[in-house]
Enzyme design. Structure first.
Site, mmCIF file in Angstrom:
data_model
loop_
_atom_site.group_PDB
_atom_site.id
_atom_site.type_symbol
_atom_site.label_atom_id
_atom_site.label_comp_id
_atom_site.label_asym_id
_atom_site.label_seq_id
_atom_site.Cartn_x
_atom_site.Cartn_y
_atom_site.Cartn_z
ATOM 1 C CG ASP A 131 21.899 2.975 10.255
ATOM 2 O OD1 ASP A 131 21.148 1.992 10.468
ATOM 3 O OD2 ASP A 131 22.131 3.834 11.121
ATOM 4 C CG HIS A 188 9.557 1.141 12.035
ATOM 5 N ND1 HIS A 188 9.753 -0.224 11.913
ATOM 6 C CD2 HIS A 188 9.251 1.360 13.334
ATOM 7 C CE1 HIS A 188 9.579 -0.791 13.094
ATOM 8 N NE2 HIS A 188 9.267 0.145 13.975
ATOM 9 C CB SER A 223 -0.975 -0.002 1.177
ATOM 10 O OG SER A 223 -0.314 0.227 2.390
ATOM 11 C CG ASN A 224 3.650 2.683 2.969
ATOM 12 O OD1 ASN A 224 3.489 3.872 3.231
ATOM 13 N ND2 ASN A 224 3.442 1.711 3.840
ATOM 14 C CG ASN A 236 12.261 0.915 6.489
ATOM 15 O OD1 ASN A 236 11.505 0.323 5.714
ATOM 16 N ND2 ASN A 236 12.305 0.635 7.779
ATOM 17 N N GLY A 285 22.059 -0.801 10.971
ATOM 18 C CA GLY A 285 21.304 -1.261 12.140
ATOM 19 C C GLY A 285 19.862 -1.609 11.796
HETATM 20 C C1 GRF Z 1 3.795 -0.730 6.801
HETATM 21 O O1 GRF Z 1 3.142 -0.607 8.038
HETATM 22 C C2 GRF Z 1 5.234 -0.304 6.921
HETATM 23 O O2 GRF Z 1 5.416 0.770 7.797
HETATM 24 C C3 GRF Z 1 5.896 -1.523 7.455
HETATM 25 O O3 GRF Z 1 5.264 -2.595 6.816
HETATM 26 C C4 GRF Z 1 3.955 -2.202 6.413
HETATM 27 C C5 GRF Z 1 3.889 -2.383 4.940
HETATM 28 O O4 GRF Z 1 2.635 -2.111 4.397
HETATM 29 N N1 GRF Z 1 7.327 -1.455 7.239
HETATM 30 P P1 GRF Z 1 2.440 -2.009 2.824
HETATM 31 O O5 GRF Z 1 3.059 -3.285 2.220
HETATM 32 O O6 GRF Z 1 3.141 -0.782 2.342
HETATM 33 O O7 GRF Z 1 0.969 -1.976 2.624
#
Ligand code: GRF
Length: 199
Positions: A140, A108, A13-14, A106, A142
């Site tokens: 990075d 998160h 979805s992102n 990334n 980590g």
């Molecule tokens: C999101 O909550 C993102 O922050 C995390 O994993 C999830 C991925 O969702 N890293 P999508 O695949 O982008 O729908």
């Protein structure tokens, strides 16, 4: 035109939000390639539906560094400005970090440094946090530790489950990821220690 590579593992979805923002003219970039380490990722279907080039590059059983080298190989001919991890569930190996220094982002779903790792919405609930949110950060070596580019805060409600909290956070993820990419592509920042300072 700045070129993005998006690394995914699942729903996507992102990725979809970024792609739609580009289409809507809200982000001046193109997505050159979507790479999925999971051949069954819904994100691959979305890429096909949207006419965006994608590559299924399974990582199962593969060492992180070996996998990262394969990704670097796939991206090398594409003149990629920025690599965006969007629900990418593998550690990023050294070859990829070395090939794109401070050019990997990334997203998160917590307010880092609180709740790194997995199942973070449940972690926030179990901890009793009253607010959570999401973080876009540089990657990075980590785990969820790189300099923070953008964050957004959402309240944790007494009635929340991990799912309802995740859904509220996701709305903000879709908003700040594009904003962070825009900022980084425009180079309107400098890094002072751990701080990303907008210029
Ligand atoms: C999101 O909550 C993102 O922050 C995390 O994993 C999830 C991925 O969702 N890293 P999508 O695949 O982008 O729908």
């Amino acid at each position: 035109m700045k070129r993005l590579a998006i690394l995914v593992s699942g729903r996507g979805s992102n990725f979809e939000a970024i792609a739609k923002n580009i289409r809507a003219g809200a982000l001046d970039a193109e997505i050159s390639l979507v790479v999925s380490n999971n051949p069954d990722a819904k994100a691959l279907e979305t890429a096909a539906d949207m006419g965006i080039r994608s590559l299924s590059l399974p990582s199962k059983g593969m060492d992180s560094d070996v996998y990262a080298a394969r990704v670097v190989e796939a991206l090398a001919p594409l003149d990629i400005s920025l690599v965006c991890l969007a629900g990418f569930m593998r550690r990023v190996g050294k070859p990829l970090l070395d090939a794109y220094p401070m050019r990997i982002l990334n997203i998160h779903p917590s307010l880092l440094p609180a709740f790194p790792g997995l199942h973070v919405q449940q972690q926030a609930l179990d901890y009793g946090a009253k607010f959570s949110g999401c973080t876009v950060h540089f990657v990075d070596a980590g785990m969820d530790t790189g300099p923070i580019v953008k964050q957004a805060v959402v309240p944790v409600l007494d009635s929340d489950t991990a799912e309802t909290l995740a859904a509220r956070i996701l709305i903000e993820e879709h908003r700040i990821y594009t904003a962070a990419i825009r900022l980084v592509l425009a180079g309107r920042y400098r890094i002072e220690g751990r701080r990303v300072v907008e210029t």
